[in-house]
Design a protein around this motif. Structure first.
Motif, PDB file in Angstrom:
ATOM      1  N   ARG A  80       0.812  -1.204   0.000  1.00  0.00           N
ATOM      2  CA  ARG A  80       0.000   0.000   0.000  1.00  0.00           C
ATOM      3  C   ARG A  80       0.859   1.274   0.000  1.00  0.00           C
ATOM      4  O   ARG A  80       0.431   2.316  -0.481  1.00  0.00           O
ATOM      5  N   PHE A  81       2.079   1.162   0.540  1.00  0.00           N
ATOM      6  CA  PHE A  81       2.880   2.365   0.782  1.00  0.00           C
ATOM      7  C   PHE A  81       4.095   2.395  -0.150  1.00  0.00           C
ATOM      8  O   PHE A  81       4.898   1.466  -0.166  1.00  0.00           O
ATOM      9  N   ALA A  82       4.225   3.476  -0.906  1.00  0.00           N
ATOM     10  CA  ALA A  82       5.358   3.634  -1.821  1.00  0.00           C
ATOM     11  C   ALA A  82       6.620   3.978  -1.033  1.00  0.00           C
ATOM     12  O   ALA A  82       6.562   4.348   0.144  1.00  0.00           O
ATOM     13  N   ARG A  83       7.758   3.826  -1.700  1.00  0.00           N
ATOM     14  CA  ARG A  83       9.025   4.271  -1.124  1.00  0.00           C
ATOM     15  C   ARG A  83       9.695   5.163  -2.164  1.00  0.00           C
ATOM     16  O   ARG A  83      10.465   4.711  -2.991  1.00  0.00           O
ATOM     17  N   THR A  84       9.389   6.431  -2.101  1.00  0.00           N
ATOM     18  CA  THR A  84       9.827   7.380  -3.111  1.00  0.00           C
ATOM     19  C   THR A  84      11.166   7.992  -2.725  1.00  0.00           C
ATOM     20  O   THR A  84      11.294   8.539  -1.624  1.00  0.00           O
ATOM     21  N   ASN A 247       3.235  13.315  10.540  1.00  0.00           N
ATOM     22  CA  ASN A 247       2.011  12.670  11.019  1.00  0.00           C
ATOM     23  C   ASN A 247       1.360  11.868   9.887  1.00  0.00           C
ATOM     24  O   ASN A 247       1.267  12.335   8.756  1.00  0.00           O
ATOM     25  N   THR A 248       0.931  10.652  10.206  1.00  0.00           N
ATOM     26  CA  THR A 248       0.234   9.748   9.281  1.00  0.00           C
ATOM     27  C   THR A 248       0.871   9.716   7.897  1.00  0.00           C
ATOM     28  O   THR A 248       0.222  10.008   6.894  1.00  0.00           O
ATOM     29  N   PRO A 249       2.157   9.358   7.801  1.00  0.00           N
ATOM     30  CA  PRO A 249       2.807   9.295   6.488  1.00  0.00           C
ATOM     31  C   PRO A 249       2.261   8.150   5.650  1.00  0.00           C
ATOM     32  O   PRO A 249       1.899   7.094   6.169  1.00  0.00           O
ATOM     33  N   ALA A 255       7.963   8.367   6.213  1.00  0.00           N
ATOM     34  CA  ALA A 255       7.706   7.810   7.542  1.00  0.00           C
ATOM     35  C   ALA A 255       8.980   7.685   8.369  1.00  0.00           C
ATOM     36  O   ALA A 255       8.935   7.750   9.601  1.00  0.00           O
ATOM     37  N   GLU A 256      10.121   7.506   7.697  1.00  0.00           N
ATOM     38  CA  GLU A 256      11.370   7.265   8.423  1.00  0.00           C
ATOM     39  C   GLU A 256      12.202   8.528   8.621  1.00  0.00           C
ATOM     40  O   GLU A 256      13.296   8.466   9.183  1.00  0.00           O
TER      41      GLU A 256
END
Length: 278
Positions: A80-84, A247-249, A255-256
């Motif tokens: 669900r979560f990309a790593r851009t 907040n809520t990344p 997120a990191e």
């Protein structure tokens, strides 16, 4: 009901996160609006959770965004979560906002690090503190923990090194308990093995003798938080640290990220830093 092999899939992963958070199946079920029976079935592979349930359980277990993708994959769903990458054009507004924040905080030091304490961005206040460090510590990628605790880094300049080192190592231990990161564990083992810098150790001992103990009633710094007391250009500057996250990344990279700001802990530090402002 869909049956999943007990030794594979999302069940064992969820059970591992639940045990790390020291929650019972009942406690997790109550938080997630489910039942202990259903949690048990998921963990043992007797039931395959929906995508929504995987995300709900991950939220209640405070699973890092990176590992939520792993849970979804293990359950048979798409990440669900990309790593851009930060240099991606999609991150232009984020980078611009962070850089503006760092500049706006000057002359006080501030920096941004990722999940393994690699320095993503820093302002001139941080550059000032790092003046004179050896080139091998300043070769990208810079690592904030390595620069701070290495005996050739900032450590010899930190007057309360024992306390500050203990604070940083405890911070890393808490993060390791929250995330499963081989890189972070290796970094912790490296910096924890660094010897105390001789000059700082002597400085701490001298201060403890003069002040009646570190942090005593006559200690010349604020007592509301542990300060970083660091030498610069013949002065001892005092800072307290504050760390902020997004907040809520919805992206692993974001997120990191963590923004650390150093707030002056005494009037002398404020006066000196403002005197450096053009």
């Amino acid at each position: 009901m869909t049956t999943v092999a007990p030794d594979t899939g999302v069940g064992p992963l969820l059970r591992g996160w639940r045990e790390r958070r020291r929650l019972s199946q009942l406690e997790l079920a109550l938080r997630a609006g489910s039942s202990a029976r259903h949690i048990s079935f998921v963990e043992t592979g007797r039931s395959r959770p929906s995508e929504e349930m995987v995300l709900r359980l991950a939220e209640q277990l405070d699973v890092p965004v990176r590992d939520r993708n792993a849970l979804l994959l293990a359950a048979g769903y798409a990440p669900r979560f990309a790593r851009t990458p930060l240099d991606d054009p999609a991150m232009d507004s984020l980078r611009a906002g962070v850089e503006q924040l760092l500049r706006g905080y000057e002359p006080y030091p501030a920096l941004v690090v990722d999940g393994t304490y690699s320095v993503v961005a820093a302002n001139r206040g941080i550059a000032m503190l790092m003046e004179g460090l050896p080139e091998h510590l300043l070769t990208p990628p810079l690592n904030a923990m390595r620069i701070t605790l290495h005996p050739e880094g900032l450590a010899p300049r930190i007057r309360n090194l024992r306390e500050w080192r203990g604070h940083l190592l405890a911070q890393m231990e808490r993060q390791i308990a929250l995330v499963r990161s081989k890189e972070l564990r290796e970094l912790y083992e490296e910096v924890a093995a660094y010897p105390l810098a001789v000059s700082s150790a002597a400085g701490v001992a001298a201060e403890e003798t003069a002040d009646g103990g570190a942090g005593g009633a006559d200690a010349p710094y604020a007592s509301f938080a542990l300060p970083l007391r660091i030498e610069h250009d013949g002065r001892v500057l005092s800072f307290v640290s504050s760390i902020s996250t997004f907040n809520t990344p919805m992206d692993v990279t974001v997120a990191e990220l963590a923004i650390e700001t150093l707030l002056p802990a005494d009037p002398a530090t404020v006066e000196y830093l403002r005197s450096l402002t053009p």
